[in-house]
Design an enzyme around this catalytic site. Structure first.
Site, mmCIF file in Angstrom:
data_model
loop_
_atom_site.group_PDB
_atom_site.id
_atom_site.type_symbol
_atom_site.label_atom_id
_atom_site.label_comp_id
_atom_site.label_asym_id
_atom_site.label_seq_id
_atom_site.Cartn_x
_atom_site.Cartn_y
_atom_site.Cartn_z
ATOM 1 N N HIS A 1 2.131 21.744 40.060
ATOM 2 C CA HIS A 1 0.990 22.451 40.663
ATOM 3 C C HIS A 1 1.309 23.933 40.826
ATOM 4 O O HIS A 1 0.474 24.790 40.601
ATOM 5 C CB HIS A 1 0.664 21.880 42.048
ATOM 6 C CG HIS A 1 0.279 20.441 42.061
ATOM 7 N ND1 HIS A 1 1.109 19.461 42.548
ATOM 8 C CD2 HIS A 1 -0.841 19.816 41.641
ATOM 9 C CE1 HIS A 1 0.502 18.290 42.448
ATOM 10 N NE2 HIS A 1 -0.677 18.469 41.892
ATOM 11 N N VAL B 1 5.364 20.255 33.510
ATOM 12 C CA VAL B 1 6.617 20.698 34.141
ATOM 13 C C VAL B 1 7.460 19.445 34.385
ATOM 14 O O VAL B 1 6.955 18.426 34.881
ATOM 15 C CB VAL B 1 6.349 21.444 35.469
ATOM 16 C CG1 VAL B 1 7.648 21.837 36.145
ATOM 17 C CG2 VAL B 1 5.486 22.677 35.207
#
Ligand code: PAF
Length: 286
Positions: free
Chosen positions: A40, A179
């Site tokens: 995020h 990620v």
């Protein structure tokens, strides 16, 4: 000075947006269900680089969860989320209650057809209807110039891009790379459900995709072979249960038998009771 606040009502968001628009500022939106992690943060960082103001929504959207899914246990930690957002230079966290987002007699939903029938859509009926409805509402509330979504939820990203095109939302959708933890596991709020042993076993998702990438790079073109390679790697782990392994066209998301152009290789695997997803896109060289 960097101004930051957490607000809970649509009225307050609209007031803020009105003031920013009066000043001619651009606005980026990152939609989340909270329990923020580095994935995020990378979206918020990108939004901060590309916009004057950044709004992060933190809302565990009840209508995208199935009856037997983890709505009640989904991790929540708004104080920590707010801190992460402020550090990443977001300006506003919108953290509404469910009753702020949905009228009791709400009768309107957004449904993207076709793209939502396979992959996660096949396993989670109603999920994308819930996602598209809440994202449309957030787009209408925040009216951003750009909105940022992670490529880990590859189907979600494709579905939202199509919704934006079909419904003429004047918003640029920006996809951002997955990620990963140092050992390769894709970051996810649901990783928190894993025991120490399961956390180790969960590495089979990334390992299996790496193997698939290897044989694709060497020239393999048959989806069946790719699927088999992934399956062999995952079934080495006794607690892993394959939900799906799909090789689909990266735009239409329809299954592909022979790889001739850009494909999405996407998997969903249960590690114990936790369902994890991962994927990569492969461009075939001409
Ligand atoms: O990806 C998510 O976290 C959610 O599906 C989203 C886009 C915030 C909608 O609730």
């Amino acid at each position: 000075m960097h101004k930051f606040k957490v607000i809970h009502t649509i009225k307050e968001v609209r007031q803020c947006i009105k003031e920013w628009r009066k000043e001619g500022l651009s606005i980026g939106l990152v939609t989340t269900m909270g329990y923020l992690h580095e994935g995020h943060k990378s979206l918020i960082d990108r939004a901060s680089e590309e916009n004057d103001k950044v709004v992060v929504s933190v809302f565990v959207n009840p209508i995208q969860f199935g009856a037997n899914e983890d709505l009640n246990t989904y991790p929540r930690y708004i104080e920590r989320d707010a801190k992460i957002c402020e550090e990443a230079r977001a300006n506003l966290v919108f953290n509404p209650e469910s009753k702020e987002m949905y009228f009791e007699d709400a009768a309107t939903y957004v449904n993207v057809e076709g793209l939502t029938t396979g992959l996660c859509g096949a396993k989670r009926p109603g999920h994308f209807r819930g996602v598209c409805t809440v994202v449309s509402k957030l787009f209408n509330i925040v009216t951003p110039d750009k909105a940022y979504f992670g490529e880990k939820d590859a189907q979600q990203l494709a579905v939202i891009k199509r919704m934006v095109k079909d419904l003429n939302f004047n918003i640029e959708i920006v996809g951002c790379p997955i990620v990963r933890e140092k050992d390769g596991l894709a970051k996810s709020s649901r990783n928190t459900y894993l025991s120490v042993r399961e956390r180790e076993e969960a590495l089979c998702l990334n390992k299996s995709l790496k193997k698939a990438k290897e044989i694709l790079t060497k020239g393999e073109t048959y989806s069946d072979k790719i699927r088999k390679t992934i399956e062999e790697e995952i079934t080495k782990v006794p607690s892993a249960k394959i939900d799906y392994i799909e090789i689909v066209d990266s735009l239409s998301l329809s299954p592909v038998e022979k790889i001739e152009k850009s494909v999405l290789i996407a998997i969903a695997v249960y590690i114990g009771k936790t369902r994890l997803i991962d994927n990569f896109t492969f461009e075939k060289e001409k």
